[in-house]
Design a protein around this motif. Structure first.
Motif, PDB file in Angstrom:
ATOM      1  N   LYS A 146       0.817  -1.202   0.000  1.00  0.00           N
ATOM      2  CA  LYS A 146       0.000   0.000   0.000  1.00  0.00           C
ATOM      3  C   LYS A 146       0.854   1.256   0.000  1.00  0.00           C
ATOM      4  O   LYS A 146       0.353   2.333  -0.291  1.00  0.00           O
ATOM      5  N   TYR A 147       2.141   1.120   0.364  1.00  0.00           N
ATOM      6  CA  TYR A 147       2.995   2.282   0.565  1.00  0.00           C
ATOM      7  C   TYR A 147       4.305   2.150  -0.198  1.00  0.00           C
ATOM      8  O   TYR A 147       4.778   1.046  -0.467  1.00  0.00           O
ATOM      9  N   CYS A 148       4.919   3.292  -0.509  1.00  0.00           N
ATOM     10  CA  CYS A 148       6.275   3.286  -1.063  1.00  0.00           C
ATOM     11  C   CYS A 148       7.232   2.863   0.055  1.00  0.00           C
ATOM     12  O   CYS A 148       6.836   2.787   1.224  1.00  0.00           O
ATOM     13  N   LYS A 149       8.473   2.598  -0.282  1.00  0.00           N
ATOM     14  CA  LYS A 149       9.421   2.102   0.722  1.00  0.00           C
ATOM     15  C   LYS A 149       9.612   3.082   1.870  1.00  0.00           C
ATOM     16  O   LYS A 149       9.672   2.685   3.029  1.00  0.00           O
ATOM     17  N   ARG A 150       9.701   4.371   1.556  1.00  0.00           N
ATOM     18  CA  ARG A 150       9.924   5.374   2.598  1.00  0.00           C
ATOM     19  C   ARG A 150       8.725   5.430   3.557  1.00  0.00           C
ATOM     20  O   ARG A 150       8.893   5.391   4.764  1.00  0.00           O
ATOM     21  N   CYS A 151       7.523   5.485   3.010  1.00  0.00           N
ATOM     22  CA  CYS A 151       6.322   5.562   3.854  1.00  0.00           C
ATOM     23  C   CYS A 151       6.105   4.266   4.632  1.00  0.00           C
ATOM     24  O   CYS A 151       5.679   4.301   5.791  1.00  0.00           O
ATOM     25  N   ALA A 152       6.412   3.132   4.013  1.00  0.00           N
ATOM     26  CA  ALA A 152       6.284   1.848   4.707  1.00  0.00           C
ATOM     27  C   ALA A 152       7.225   1.811   5.904  1.00  0.00           C
ATOM     28  O   ALA A 152       6.854   1.358   6.994  1.00  0.00           O
ATOM     29  N   ARG A 153       8.439   2.304   5.702  1.00  0.00           N
ATOM     30  CA  ARG A 153       9.419   2.342   6.806  1.00  0.00           C
ATOM     31  C   ARG A 153       8.918   3.275   7.912  1.00  0.00           C
ATOM     32  O   ARG A 153       8.983   2.932   9.097  1.00  0.00           O
ATOM     33  N   ASN A 154       8.418   4.448   7.530  1.00  0.00           N
ATOM     34  CA  ASN A 154       7.902   5.389   8.529  1.00  0.00           C
ATOM     35  C   ASN A 154       6.711   4.805   9.283  1.00  0.00           C
ATOM     36  O   ASN A 154       6.590   4.987  10.491  1.00  0.00           O
ATOM     37  N   LYS A 155       5.845   4.097   8.578  1.00  0.00           N
ATOM     38  CA  LYS A 155       4.699   3.449   9.232  1.00  0.00           C
ATOM     39  C   LYS A 155       5.164   2.390  10.226  1.00  0.00           C
ATOM     40  O   LYS A 155       4.604   2.250  11.314  1.00  0.00           O
ATOM     41  N   MET A 156       6.203   1.639   9.846  1.00  0.00           N
ATOM     42  CA  MET A 156       6.720   0.599  10.729  1.00  0.00           C
ATOM     43  C   MET A 156       7.344   1.220  11.976  1.00  0.00           C
ATOM     44  O   MET A 156       7.132   0.732  13.096  1.00  0.00           O
ATOM     45  N   ILE A 157       8.089   2.295  11.807  1.00  0.00           N
ATOM     46  CA  ILE A 157       8.693   2.988  12.955  1.00  0.00           C
ATOM     47  C   ILE A 157       7.604   3.513  13.877  1.00  0.00           C
ATOM     48  O   ILE A 157       7.680   3.375  15.099  1.00  0.00           O
ATOM     49  N   GLU A 158       6.585   4.102  13.295  1.00  0.00           N
ATOM     50  CA  GLU A 158       5.458   4.626  14.060  1.00  0.00           C
ATOM     51  C   GLU A 158       4.744   3.504  14.826  1.00  0.00           C
ATOM     52  O   GLU A 158       4.421   3.637  16.006  1.00  0.00           O
ATOM     53  N   SER A 159       4.535   2.396  14.157  1.00  0.00           N
ATOM     54  CA  SER A 159       3.888   1.242  14.786  1.00  0.00           C
ATOM     55  C   SER A 159       4.735   0.693  15.932  1.00  0.00           C
ATOM     56  O   SER A 159       4.204   0.347  16.993  1.00  0.00           O
ATOM     57  N   ASP A 160       6.053   0.619  15.716  1.00  0.00           N
ATOM     58  CA  ASP A 160       6.962   0.142  16.771  1.00  0.00           C
ATOM     59  C   ASP A 160       6.928   1.064  17.982  1.00  0.00           C
ATOM     60  O   ASP A 160       6.945   0.605  19.130  1.00  0.00           O
ATOM     61  N   LYS A 161       6.878   2.359  17.733  1.00  0.00           N
ATOM     62  CA  LYS A 161       6.818   3.319  18.845  1.00  0.00           C
ATOM     63  C   LYS A 161       5.547   3.113  19.661  1.00  0.00           C
ATOM     64  O   LYS A 161       5.578   3.087  20.883  1.00  0.00           O
ATOM     65  N   LYS A 162       4.419   2.979  18.970  1.00  0.00           N
ATOM     66  CA  LYS A 162       3.141   2.757  19.658  1.00  0.00           C
ATOM     67  C   LYS A 162       3.179   1.485  20.472  1.00  0.00           C
ATOM     68  O   LYS A 162       2.716   1.422  21.605  1.00  0.00           O
ATOM     69  N   TYR A 163       3.740   0.417  19.889  1.00  0.00           N
ATOM     70  CA  TYR A 163       3.834  -0.858  20.565  1.00  0.00           C
ATOM     71  C   TYR A 163       4.704  -0.737  21.817  1.00  0.00           C
ATOM     72  O   TYR A 163       4.337  -1.237  22.885  1.00  0.00           O
ATOM     73  N   ASN A 164       5.841  -0.088  21.693  1.00  0.00           N
ATOM     74  CA  ASN A 164       6.762   0.069  22.828  1.00  0.00           C
ATOM     75  C   ASN A 164       6.143   0.914  23.925  1.00  0.00           C
ATOM     76  O   ASN A 164       6.335   0.627  25.113  1.00  0.00           O
ATOM     77  N   GLU A 165       5.412   1.971  23.546  1.00  0.00           N
ATOM     78  CA  GLU A 165       4.734   2.790  24.552  1.00  0.00           C
ATOM     79  C   GLU A 165       3.667   1.993  25.285  1.00  0.00           C
ATOM     80  O   GLU A 165       3.526   2.073  26.497  1.00  0.00           O
ATOM     81  N   LYS A 166       2.928   1.197  24.534  1.00  0.00           N
ATOM     82  CA  LYS A 166       1.878   0.377  25.121  1.00  0.00           C
ATOM     83  C   LYS A 166       2.478  -0.666  26.064  1.00  0.00           C
ATOM     84  O   LYS A 166       1.953  -0.954  27.127  1.00  0.00           O
ATOM     85  N   ARG A 167       3.601  -1.255  25.642  1.00  0.00           N
ATOM     86  CA  ARG A 167       4.279  -2.267  26.431  1.00  0.00           C
ATOM     87  C   ARG A 167       4.818  -1.693  27.739  1.00  0.00           C
ATOM     88  O   ARG A 167       4.802  -2.338  28.790  1.00  0.00           O
ATOM     89  N   LYS A 168       5.302  -0.437  27.704  1.00  0.00           N
ATOM     90  CA  LYS A 168       5.844   0.204  28.906  1.00  0.00           C
ATOM     91  C   LYS A 168       4.756   0.462  29.944  1.00  0.00           C
ATOM     92  O   LYS A 168       5.012   0.408  31.131  1.00  0.00           O
ATOM     93  N   LYS A 169       3.547   0.724  29.457  1.00  0.00           N
ATOM     94  CA  LYS A 169       2.422   0.994  30.381  1.00  0.00           C
ATOM     95  C   LYS A 169       2.018  -0.300  31.036  1.00  0.00           C
ATOM     96  O   LYS A 169       1.693  -0.498  32.100  1.00  0.00           O
TER      97      LYS A 169
END
Length: 169
Positions: A146-169
């Motif tokens: 669905k995304y170009c390589k740059r946007c796919a990478r940014n989406k993955m980074i964003e998703s990882d951040k959300k996951y890590n924040e959720k995990r810390k809580k």
């Protein structure tokens, strides 16, 4: 613009390296675009610029390699050229199908139109990135991208951040 099967056959059925074929493709598209904009006369000389050809094809060569390639094209009868000064060339393309019987490849997006060549050669499907709107050749066998390589990478980074924040809580 549209390219005929005869034109694509001429580009693809030679012993040139892949990048040289891509240059032939780019010159043909640029030629047809200029013809559509400026004139309707058939098969006349059009001024090309080295740098624009190579930029549009996403290919880089040194000056000697460029000259070797264009000389080879001319020797094999694909083009006829005259020096236009500096980096300009006056080129007549000899592989244009004057009376096309078909439309094998229809090009609608001219920003990264070399991707149409990539699609023709490698298969796949052209998609527009849902994030930035960029034209991209899908590499997925299931065409789920669905995304170009740059946007796919940014989406993955964003998703990882959300996951890590959720995990810390």
């Amino acid at each position: 613009i549209s390219l005929s099967s005869k034109e694509m056959y001429t580009i693809m059925n030679n012993n040139y390296p892949y990048s040289w074929r891509k240059i032939l493709f780019v010159m043909l598209v640029q030629y047809k675009v200029k013809k559509a904009i400026y004139t309707s006369n058939s098969k006349e000389t059009i001024q090309f610029n080295y740098s624009v050809i190579f930029t549009d094809a996403h290919v880089t060569y040194n000056t000697d390699k460029k000259e070797e390639m264009f000389k080879s094209f001319e020797d094999d009868g694909y083009i006829t050229m005259a020096n236009g000064g500096k980096s300009a060339l006056y080129i007549t393309l000899n592989y244009i199908d004057e009376e096309p019987q078909d439309e094998l490849l229809v090009i609608e997006d001219f920003f990264d139109f070399y991707l149409y060549f990539e699609q023709y050669v490698k298969g796949g499907r052209l998609i527009y990135c849902q994030e930035c709107g960029k034209l991209v050749l899908s590499q997925s066998k299931t065409y789920t991208e669905k995304y170009c390589k740059r946007c796919a990478r940014n989406k993955m980074i964003e998703s990882d951040k959300k996951y890590n924040e959720k995990r810390k809580k």
